[in-house]
Design an enzyme around this catalytic site. Structure first.
Site, PDB file in Angstrom:
ATOM      1  N   GLY A  44       0.776  -1.258   0.079  1.00 25.78           N
ATOM      2  CA  GLY A  44      -0.146  -0.027  -0.023  1.00 25.78           C
ATOM      3  C   GLY A  44       0.835   1.209   0.032  1.00 25.78           C
TER       4      GLY A  44
ATOM      5  CG  ASP B 225      -1.459  -0.664   8.177  1.00 27.01           C
ATOM      6  OD1 ASP B 225      -2.205   0.191   7.780  1.00 27.01           O
ATOM      7  OD2 ASP B 225      -1.312  -1.682   7.399  1.00 27.01           O
TER       8      ASP B 225
ATOM      9  NE  ARG C 289      13.650  16.278  -2.535  1.00 26.36           N
ATOM     10  CZ  ARG C 289      14.305  16.805  -1.323  1.00 26.36           C
ATOM     11  NH1 ARG C 289      14.433  16.099  -0.344  1.00 26.36           N
ATOM     12  NH2 ARG C 289      14.700  18.194  -1.524  1.00 26.36           N
TER      13      ARG C 289
ATOM     14  N   GLY D 181       6.124  -2.515   3.609  1.00 32.65           N
ATOM     15  CA  GLY D 181       5.536  -3.018   4.984  1.00 32.65           C
ATOM     16  C   GLY D 181       6.142  -4.448   4.771  1.00 32.65           C
ATOM     17  CG  ASP D 182       4.844  -8.346   7.969  1.00 35.61           C
ATOM     18  OD1 ASP D 182       6.041  -8.537   8.249  1.00 35.61           O
ATOM     19  OD2 ASP D 182       3.875  -8.580   8.540  1.00 35.61           O
ATOM     20  N   GLY D 183       4.843  -7.501   4.042  1.00 28.08           N
ATOM     21  CA  GLY D 183       4.866  -8.299   2.918  1.00 28.08           C
ATOM     22  C   GLY D 183       6.093  -7.948   1.851  1.00 28.08           C
TER      23      GLY D 183
ATOM     24  NE  ARG E 259     -16.541  14.086  19.533  1.00 29.56           N
ATOM     25  CZ  ARG E 259     -16.597  13.173  20.379  1.00 29.56           C
ATOM     26  NH1 ARG E 259     -17.992  12.806  20.990  1.00 29.56           N
ATOM     27  NH2 ARG E 259     -15.520  12.249  20.780  1.00 29.56           N
TER      28      ARG E 259
ATOM     29  CB  THR F 198       2.970   0.366   5.928  1.00 27.08           C
ATOM     30  OG1 THR F 198       1.556   0.223   6.540  1.00 27.08           O
ATOM     31  CG2 THR F 198       3.833   0.063   7.112  1.00 27.08           C
TER      32      THR F 198
ATOM     33  CG  MET G 203      -7.671   1.840   6.031  1.00 25.70           C
ATOM     34  SD  MET G 203      -6.500   2.239   4.664  1.00 25.70           S
ATOM     35  CE  MET G 203      -7.782   1.735   3.336  1.00 25.70           C
ATOM     36  N   GLY G 204      -5.560  -0.160   9.161  1.00 23.72           N
ATOM     37  CA  GLY G 204      -4.681  -0.488  10.192  1.00 23.72           C
ATOM     38  C   GLY G 204      -4.254  -1.968  10.047  1.00 23.72           C
ATOM     39  NE  ARG G 205      -1.973  -5.050   5.529  1.00 24.39           N
ATOM     40  CZ  ARG G 205      -2.476  -5.409   4.560  1.00 24.39           C
ATOM     41  NH1 ARG G 205      -2.966  -6.651   4.321  1.00 24.39           N
ATOM     42  NH2 ARG G 205      -2.232  -4.548   3.454  1.00 24.39           N
TER      43      ARG G 205
ATOM     44  NE  ARG H  38      -2.014  -4.416  -0.905  1.00 24.91           N
ATOM     45  CZ  ARG H  38      -1.784  -3.715   0.287  1.00 24.91           C
ATOM     46  NH1 ARG H  38      -0.657  -4.037   0.575  1.00 24.91           N
ATOM     47  NH2 ARG H  38      -2.311  -2.768   0.722  1.00 24.91           N
TER      48      ARG H  38
ATOM     49  CG  ASP I 258       1.738  -3.169  10.405  1.00 20.19           C
ATOM     50  OD1 ASP I 258       2.550  -2.520   9.791  1.00 20.19           O
ATOM     51  OD2 ASP I 258       0.796  -4.120   9.877  1.00 20.19           O
TER      52      ASP I 258
ATOM     53  CG  ASN J  21     -30.714  12.449  24.998  1.00 24.20           C
ATOM     54  OD1 ASN J  21     -30.517  11.573  23.887  1.00 24.20           O
ATOM     55  ND2 ASN J  21     -31.257  13.457  24.933  1.00 24.20           N
TER      56      ASN J  21
HETATM   57  O1  F6P Z   1      -1.322  -1.559   4.457  1.00 20.82           O
HETATM   58  C1  F6P Z   1      -1.979  -0.436   4.687  1.00 20.82           C
HETATM   59  C2  F6P Z   1      -3.488  -0.636   4.122  1.00 20.82           C
HETATM   60  O2  F6P Z   1      -4.037   0.710   3.839  1.00 20.82           O
HETATM   61  C3  F6P Z   1      -4.389  -1.416   5.306  1.00 20.82           C
HETATM   62  O3  F6P Z   1      -4.420  -0.270   6.366  1.00 20.82           O
HETATM   63  C4  F6P Z   1      -5.363  -1.780   4.561  1.00 20.82           C
HETATM   64  O4  F6P Z   1      -5.917  -2.634   5.414  1.00 20.82           O
HETATM   65  C5  F6P Z   1      -4.821  -2.031   3.262  1.00 20.82           C
HETATM   66  O5  F6P Z   1      -3.808  -1.514   3.122  1.00 20.82           O
HETATM   67  C6  F6P Z   1      -5.792  -2.031   1.974  1.00 20.82           C
HETATM   68  O6  F6P Z   1      -5.163  -2.376   1.005  1.00 20.82           O
HETATM   69  P1  F6P Z   1      -5.707  -2.094  -0.452  1.00 20.82           P
HETATM   70  O7  F6P Z   1      -5.550  -0.870  -0.784  1.00 20.82           O
HETATM   71  O8  F6P Z   1      -5.031  -2.949  -1.280  1.00 20.82           O
HETATM   72  O9  F6P Z   1      -7.120  -2.665  -0.465  1.00 20.82           O
END
Ligand code: F6P
Length: 337
Positions: free
Chosen positions: A14, A131, A24, A105-107, A158, A129, A173-175, A75, A133, A216
């Site tokens: 992502g 996230d 850069r 990121g991780d992947g 709000r 990323t 988001m945040g996976r 991806r 994470d 309320n």
């Molecule tokens: O890893 C970044 C992220 O935005 C996550 O927060 C989210 O779950 C995922 O990528 C969404 O990915 P895509 O844009 O491929 O649906």
């Protein structure tokens, strides 16, 4: 050890605001240190397809303030097969590239780590990323901008929530991680955060709404997309029939969280990480991620960052609870990273 002369740079997974600042910095620091720098378009997909081009300083001018990634990203499933990686390796060799800086990121790091084991290609990772994470770094590029985007959006929600006395479930988001949810909850003064790190979150929501019933008042309940209880929509559907007295609405912030001009923090950290990646190569380092811990650049083995799990620091939860925000209890001390 051979001297690294030709370096590829790519963004993968992502996109995240600040990736351009990192590209850069890698490009300029590489060139300033006598290297040739090559852009690889569309992440590993472009590596496999040979979308590789030589960059000079001008290629990266005027991009530091832009969101997204000018190299584009993907991806790529094919890269997770040995055959895919072999084709990618041959493409890199066609350009005599001896090292690749992967911003992702991780992947993305898992793929880099695999190819580093199979070939003589040198990989350096830069955490990019929204996230936040990744193990081994306090901070990933894009997280700060995304968090600020969420805070702005929730502040707006709000206004309308309180005008109508409504309960909003806002999905962020945040996976599999709750960093965006918990920190935007603190920053926005949201009433509840449902984060993936915790179980039995619905009970907490019910308890909160029962307490709220007599008052309320409008409320914001932030839902991390990776929550074990389901999506914001699913949770709202479960809760609604139990609380007919409340006007319950759902808002899913979605991909707007990934866009926009990067914050100063994202630009600065991405730039420092980009330079640190080139310095690591000059120092003959390999298979590591450039991290940011306690306001300093650190080196973390790629193998470690892909294996280990980063969790929400318990101090954050305690802090949030101490200022009256209704947050989950029970995140164990030993989960502090
Ligand atoms: O890893 C970044 C992220 O935005 C996550 O927060 C989210 O779950 C995922 O990528 C969404 O990915 P895509 O844009 O491929 O649906």
């Amino acid at each position: 050890m051979r001297k690294i002369k030709r370096v590829g740079v790519l963004t993968s997974g992502g996109d995240a605001p600040g990736m351009n600042a990192a590209i850069r910095a890698v490009t300029r620091a590489g060139i300033n240190n006598g290297m040739e720098v090559f852009g690889i378009r569309m992440g590993y997909q472009g590596m496999i397809e040979g979308e590789i081009f030589r960059m000079d300083s001008q290629h990266v001018s005027g991009i530091i303030q832009t969101g997204g990634t000018f190299l584009q990203t993907a991806r790529c499933k094919e890269f997770y097969t040995p055959e895919g990686r072999q084709i990618a390796y041959e493409q890199l060799k066609k350009h005599n590239i001896d090292a690749v800086v992967v911003i992702g990121g991780d992947g993305s790091f898992t793929g880099a780590n695999l190819m580093a084991h199979e070939t003589d290609m040198v990989f350096i990772g830069i955490p990019g990323t929204i996230d936040n994470d990744l193990y081994g770094t306090d901070y990933t590029i894009g997280y700060d901008t995304a968090l600020n985007t969420v805070v702005q959006a929730v502040d707006k929600i709000r206004d309308t929530a309180s005008s109508h006395n409504r309960i909003f479930f806002v999905e962020v988001m945040g996976r599999e991680a709750g960093f965006i949810a918990i920190n935007s909850c603190i920053a926005c003064g949201a009433e509840v955060a449902i984060i993936p790190e915790e179980h039995n979150q619905l009970e907490k929501v019910r308890k909160f709404l029962n307490e709220r019933a007599s008052k309320n008042k409008s409320s914001i309940i932030l839902v991390a997309e990776g929550s074990k209880e389901g999506s914001a929509m699913e949770i709202a559907d479960m809760i609604k029939p139990e609380f007919p007295q409340f006007d319950i609405r759902v808002s899913i912030l979605g991909h707007m969280q990934r866009g926009g001009s990067p914050s100063a923090k994202d630009r600065i950290t991405a730039s420092l990480m980009g330079v640190a990646a080139i310095e690591a190569l000059l120092d003959n380092q390999k298979s590591l991620m450039i991290g940011w811990m306690n306001e300093k650049i650190v080196h973390v083995p790629l193998s470690k960052t892909v294996k280990m799990h980063k969790t929400i620091p318990h101090d954050y939860v305690e802090l949030a609870e101490s200022i009256g925000t209704f947050l989950p209890k029970g995140i164990k001390k030993n989960h502090i990273n």
